[in-house]
Design a protein around this motif. Structure first.
Motif, PDB file in Angstrom:
ATOM      1  N   PHE A 128     -12.734   5.374   1.634  1.00  0.00           N
ATOM      2  CA  PHE A 128     -11.396   5.551   0.933  1.00  0.00           C
ATOM      3  C   PHE A 128     -11.104   3.680   0.756  1.00  0.00           C
ATOM      4  O   PHE A 128     -10.797   3.057   1.569  1.00  0.00           O
ATOM      5  N   GLY A 129     -10.399   3.729  -0.420  1.00  0.00           N
ATOM      6  CA  GLY A 129      -9.684   2.136  -0.697  1.00  0.00           C
ATOM      7  C   GLY A 129      -8.196   2.260  -1.090  1.00  0.00           C
ATOM      8  O   GLY A 129      -7.689   3.157  -1.373  1.00  0.00           O
ATOM      9  N   ILE A 130      -7.353   1.715  -0.339  1.00  0.00           N
ATOM     10  CA  ILE A 130      -5.986   1.140  -0.497  1.00  0.00           C
ATOM     11  C   ILE A 130      -5.822   0.036  -1.122  1.00  0.00           C
ATOM     12  O   ILE A 130      -5.825  -1.195  -0.212  1.00  0.00           O
ATOM     13  N   ASP A 131      -4.735  -0.431  -1.988  1.00  0.00           N
ATOM     14  CA  ASP A 131      -4.089  -1.759  -1.875  1.00  0.00           C
ATOM     15  C   ASP A 131      -3.859  -2.347  -1.359  1.00  0.00           C
ATOM     16  O   ASP A 131      -2.586  -1.757  -0.274  1.00  0.00           O
ATOM     17  N   ILE A 132      -3.979  -3.255  -0.493  1.00  0.00           N
ATOM     18  CA  ILE A 132      -3.748  -3.927   0.058  1.00  0.00           C
ATOM     19  C   ILE A 132      -2.264  -4.365   0.219  1.00  0.00           C
ATOM     20  O   ILE A 132      -1.524  -4.466   0.847  1.00  0.00           O
ATOM     21  N   ASN A 133      -1.308  -4.120  -1.282  1.00  0.00           N
ATOM     22  CA  ASN A 133       0.047  -4.865  -1.433  1.00  0.00           C
ATOM     23  C   ASN A 133       0.438  -3.539  -0.443  1.00  0.00           C
ATOM     24  O   ASN A 133       2.177  -3.853  -0.279  1.00  0.00           O
TER      25      ASN A 133
ATOM     26  N   ASN B 282      -5.974  13.432  -9.367  1.00  0.00           N
ATOM     27  CA  ASN B 282      -4.896  13.180  -9.804  1.00  0.00           C
ATOM     28  C   ASN B 282      -4.202  12.002  -8.751  1.00  0.00           C
ATOM     29  O   ASN B 282      -3.796  10.950  -8.758  1.00  0.00           O
ATOM     30  N   TYR B 283      -4.550  12.179  -7.042  1.00  0.00           N
ATOM     31  CA  TYR B 283      -4.242  11.533  -6.123  1.00  0.00           C
ATOM     32  C   TYR B 283      -5.735  10.066  -5.991  1.00  0.00           C
ATOM     33  O   TYR B 283      -5.669   9.372  -5.242  1.00  0.00           O
ATOM     34  N   ILE B 284      -6.554  10.155  -6.956  1.00  0.00           N
ATOM     35  CA  ILE B 284      -7.780   8.714  -6.659  1.00  0.00           C
ATOM     36  C   ILE B 284      -6.920   8.125  -8.757  1.00  0.00           C
ATOM     37  O   ILE B 284      -7.231   8.455  -9.465  1.00  0.00           O
ATOM     38  N   THR B 285      -7.124   6.832  -8.005  1.00  0.00           N
ATOM     39  CA  THR B 285      -7.117   5.688  -9.665  1.00  0.00           C
ATOM     40  C   THR B 285      -8.312   5.446  -9.847  1.00  0.00           C
ATOM     41  O   THR B 285      -8.793   5.466 -10.968  1.00  0.00           O
TER      42      THR B 285
ATOM     43  N   ILE C 115     -10.557   4.967  -4.670  1.00  0.00           N
ATOM     44  CA  ILE C 115      -9.429   4.057  -4.593  1.00  0.00           C
ATOM     45  C   ILE C 115      -7.989   5.433  -4.418  1.00  0.00           C
ATOM     46  O   ILE C 115      -8.178   6.341  -5.554  1.00  0.00           O
ATOM     47  N   LEU C 116      -7.739   5.376  -4.260  1.00  0.00           N
ATOM     48  CA  LEU C 116      -6.307   6.264  -4.191  1.00  0.00           C
ATOM     49  C   LEU C 116      -4.904   5.501  -4.568  1.00  0.00           C
ATOM     50  O   LEU C 116      -5.041   4.220  -4.358  1.00  0.00           O
ATOM     51  N   ASP C 117      -4.772   5.988  -5.159  1.00  0.00           N
ATOM     52  CA  ASP C 117      -3.591   5.882  -5.468  1.00  0.00           C
ATOM     53  C   ASP C 117      -1.995   6.808  -4.403  1.00  0.00           C
ATOM     54  O   ASP C 117      -1.649   8.438  -4.318  1.00  0.00           O
ATOM     55  N   LEU C 118      -1.442   5.850  -3.790  1.00  0.00           N
ATOM     56  CA  LEU C 118      -0.926   6.358  -2.080  1.00  0.00           C
ATOM     57  C   LEU C 118       0.566   6.944  -3.378  1.00  0.00           C
ATOM     58  O   LEU C 118       0.931   7.672  -2.693  1.00  0.00           O
TER      59      LEU C 118
END
Length: 152
Positions: A21-26, A122-125, A137-140
């Motif tokens: 998985f990946g999440i936005d580093i910001n 819905n959790y996935i970008t 890529i997850l939408d946290l």
């Protein structure tokens, strides 16, 4: 499947079981070695408990439970990724953090319900097609937003 914007972004890449998985580093504040949380009676089933992180009490969220993954065996590489989600600081437990990567929007495709059988789409970008394999890529905000609101 349609593609996301062409913009390049940095993502923290981590493992849960055999999935990547990946999440936005910001959204990431820091990554710490796993520490056993203090359990909170009556909290959401996805909250493992709370920890004291340099004087701040933060809830620890289990993506493993949220996504119905089996319990982890080896905890040796387990990490807590401390993230900012909504107005809350939360720790999420992962099996291991592998790297920070730049991913161009041109290699990210919108999720398909066929691809995302174990994780609510819905959790996935999107899904990034990398040389090393696929990165989900997850939408946290969507993954932990409602559960955190109920837990706090």
């Amino acid at each position: 499947m349609s593609q996301i914007s062409e913009e390049e972004k940095q993502y923290v890449v981590f493992r849960l079981g055999s999935e990547v998985f990946g999440i936005d580093i910001n959204k990431v504040k820091e990554i710490i070695v796993y520490q056993e949380p203090t359990h909170m009676p009556g909290s959401s089933e996805f909250i493992e408990g709370i920890i004291n992180l340099r004087g701040h009490v933060i809830p620890i969220f289990s993506l493993r439970k949220k996504f119905n993954f089996p319990e982890a065996g080896d905890m040796g590489k387990t990490r807590i990724i401390v993230v900012e989600a909504g107005n809350s600081t939360v720790g999420i437990v992962v099996d291991g953090v592998s790297e920070v990567v730049m991913i161009s929007g041109s290699v990210i495709e919108k999720p398909s319900s066929l691809l995302t059988s174990t994780v609510d789409e819905n959790y996935i970008t999107g899904v990034a097609k990398m040389e090393s394999g696929l990165v989900i890529i997850l939408d946290l905000e969507k993954v932990i937003g409602r559960d955190m609101a109920e837990a706090i």
